[in-house]
Design an enzyme around this catalytic site. Structure first.
Site, PDB file in Angstrom:
ATOM      1  N   GLU A  45     -33.190  40.199 -12.246  1.00  0.00           N
ATOM      2  CA  GLU A  45     -33.079  40.267 -13.745  1.00  0.00           C
ATOM      3  C   GLU A  45     -32.726  38.912 -14.518  1.00  0.00           C
ATOM      4  O   GLU A  45     -32.230  38.089 -14.012  1.00  0.00           O
ATOM      5  CB  GLU A  45     -31.972  41.119 -13.958  1.00  0.00           C
ATOM      6  CG  GLU A  45     -31.321  41.225 -15.477  1.00  0.00           C
ATOM      7  CD  GLU A  45     -30.191  42.011 -16.007  1.00  0.00           C
ATOM      8  OE1 GLU A  45     -29.829  42.432 -16.826  1.00  0.00           O
ATOM      9  OE2 GLU A  45     -29.247  42.354 -14.794  1.00  0.00           O
ATOM     10  N   LYS A 103     -35.550  47.457 -21.203  1.00  0.00           N
ATOM     11  CA  LYS A 103     -34.414  48.117 -20.655  1.00  0.00           C
ATOM     12  C   LYS A 103     -33.948  49.104 -21.995  1.00  0.00           C
ATOM     13  O   LYS A 103     -33.909  48.813 -23.323  1.00  0.00           O
ATOM     14  CB  LYS A 103     -33.253  47.473 -20.736  1.00  0.00           C
ATOM     15  CG  LYS A 103     -32.010  47.904 -19.889  1.00  0.00           C
ATOM     16  CD  LYS A 103     -31.031  46.923 -19.730  1.00  0.00           C
ATOM     17  CE  LYS A 103     -29.701  47.685 -18.872  1.00  0.00           C
ATOM     18  NZ  LYS A 103     -28.801  46.491 -18.633  1.00  0.00           N
ATOM     19  N   CYS A 136     -30.618  46.897 -14.074  1.00  0.00           N
ATOM     20  CA  CYS A 136     -28.963  46.701 -14.003  1.00  0.00           C
ATOM     21  C   CYS A 136     -28.607  48.009 -14.187  1.00  0.00           C
ATOM     22  O   CYS A 136     -28.685  48.996 -13.146  1.00  0.00           O
ATOM     23  CB  CYS A 136     -28.368  45.643 -15.050  1.00  0.00           C
ATOM     24  SG  CYS A 136     -26.659  45.385 -14.759  1.00  0.00           S
TER      25      CYS A 136
END
Length: 515
Positions: free
Chosen positions: A280, A341, A393
């Site tokens: 990430e 995301k 995540c």
């Protein structure tokens, strides 16, 4: 014999007359659930916890159940997610007293989900202990589901997740994590019923209940051998770089070059691999400023090689008719696609009520806390014709979200920076959650992180390769694509949730006598 009176064992009388025993048992029962997860893996404590909760609450007056549920939540989240303190204090530039206060508020707020579920339990069952016993699994599941989506959701610490290595793992591709949790709560309730029936002299009924409760536990292990999906014959070569970049310098412009050089150096011997993964925001500047870095990576990659990396993305969005900032992941080389995301972490990636909170304390001004949510229904990344669905995540914790998006993917992938949580149990819980998603979908899950745990997880949820936390290292191995779908991918959690609602209606319609 009146079933209600037979439930009132002397232990219940002791709980009702003691001002401290029942609250202590409830907090302990909640804390026991943390021990079912990684790194403890004491999955068998799940039903034990449920048994203790029922022992302490089944005969409580309805008006006391809200507090009882809150105490269970305090025990669970106080022991299980107190790692949030690390990100608030150590990386949020917040004083210790304020960090402790925010951690306590966070835990107390999460505990309200259990409080509301227990309050609803009391409203439905009234003072009937028989109704309460039957309704408990349904109420618990609906409470978990509510916690998974309300106010962006916190789908963490579900009891079923503990069974990545437990005997119920074989049910995960059929029912998902909520189905496993449901049967754990049924088992705890059944254990209580067996104890109650044995005390009342109903040994035959107790034996029958015990056999029925144990049946899935005996069948599920053999079901783990079932192949719901089909793996490819030929593997892909894979490498993941774990940079172990200190969080303190992650967003410091003075250290930008050092970070990129570190990742390029780790990748030097692996440019020809089929698939290469950086974690990430491994490139810690937006893509519109990273052109020279991207061009260099493309020039180094082999003809059939793809590098996938986390990177912030800044650009114009037709969806909102404005410029926007995303936490993203993109494919380079012999690959294509970018994913933004969708499930953002409050305060970490966006600040609710930012007009009020910005500037009050350091925690409300963390680097990269101004991201926007990506659009729904994004396409997978493509690497040399292989469709790879990424999750950034926290997104991997949403079981239905992962299962739905996995339908059009050959491999699953998740990147993370768990450096926010230091040397706590948080990153190990995160890894276990990723393992459950692989098990539910029957697909390989590739996990790339900044400082651990970087791993390859197979379609059975087992780790085939991993590298230690807090080390700069490269993970290498082989991965297989998968075709087909598990039943859970097709239905999601709806069968389990529907079963819970049917159970509530069944009791509500007075099929079960009030007594």
């Amino acid at each position: 014999m009146n079933p209600e009176s037979s439930l009132r064992h002397p232990l219940h009388l002791k709980f009702s007359t003691s001002s401290w025993l029942s609250p202590a048992i409830l907090v302990i029962a909640g804390a026991l659930q943390t021990l079912t997860f990684s790194p403890f893996h004491l999955w068998w404590l799940g039903p034990v916890s449920i048994f203790l909760i029922l022992l302490a609450t089944l005969t409580l007056p309805s008006q006391k159940l809200f507090r009882a549920g809150w105490l269970v939540g305090l025990g669970l989240f106080g022991s299980g997610v107190s790692w949030i303190y690390v990100s608030i204090s150590e990386h949020g530039n917040t004083s210790v007293p304020v960090a402790i206060l925010l951690m306590v508020l966070f835990i107390a707020g999460l505990a309200l989900f259990h409080a509301l579920a227990f309050w609803f339990w009391g409203k439905l069952a009234k003072e009937s202990t028989v109704r309460r016993l039957i309704l408990f699994p349904a109420i618990w599941i609906l409470g978990d589901w509510l916690r998974g989506w309300l106010l962006t959701g916190f789908p963490w610490m579900y009891l079923g997740t503990a069974h990545t290595d437990g005997p119920l793992a074989g049910l995960a591709p059929l029912t998902g994590v909520h189905g496993l949790t449901f049967w754990i709560t049924v088992t705890g309730a059944a254990a209580y019923a067996v104890w109650w029936l044995a005390q009342a002299g109903h040994r035959k009924a107790a034996t029958t209940t015990l056999i029925l409760a144990l049946l899935p536990w005996l069948i599920a292990p053999s079901m783990k051998q079932a192949d719901w999906t089909q793996l490819s014959d030929e593997p892909l070569s894979f490498a993941a770089m774990q940079g172990n970049i200190p969080q303190q310098i992650k967003w410091d412009p003075d250290f930008l070059r050092d970070q990129i050089v570190a990742y390029l150096g780790m990748t030097e011997a692996h440019w020809q691999r089929d698939l290469i993964l950086w974690p990430e925001t491994a490139i810690p500047i937006p893509q519109d400023q990273a052109g020279s870095i991207i061009d260099h990576i493309n020039s180094q990659l082999g003809e059939n090689s793809t590098l996938i990396t986390g990177i912030p993305w800044y650009g114009y969005s037709d969806r909102i008719d404005d410029y926007t900032f995303h936490n993203s992941i993109m494919a380079l080389g012999n690959g294509e696609g970018i994913y933004h995301k969708q499930k953002l972490v409050p305060f970490g990636e966006y600040v609710p009520l930012q007009g009020i909170l910005r500037g009050l304390i350091g925690f409300f001004d963390l680097p990269m806390s101004s991201f926007s949510r990506g659009p729904k229904y994004q396409s997978p990344l493509v690497a040399n014709g292989v469709k790879i669905m990424p999750y950034i995540c926290y997104e991997v914790a949403y079981s239905d979200f992962v299962a739905f998006n996995a339908r059009n993917a050959d491999i699953l992938l998740t990147i993370s920076n768990d450096g926010w949580f230091g040397d706590s149990i948080g990153p190990l819980q995160h890894l276990q959650i990723a393992r459950m998603r692989a098990l539910e979908t029957g697909r390989y899950m590739l996990r790339g992180t900044n400082n651990g745990v970087t791993a390859i997880i197979d379609e059975k949820g087992q780790i085939t390769e991993r590298i230690p936390q807090f080390e700069r290292a490269v993970l290498t191995g082989e991965v297989f694509t998968a075709t087909g779908s598990t039943p859970y991918m097709q239905t999601g959690s709806w069968p389990v949730l529907t079963l819970a609602l049917i159970l509530i209606v069944f009791v509500r319609e007075r099929v079960i006598p009030k007594t």
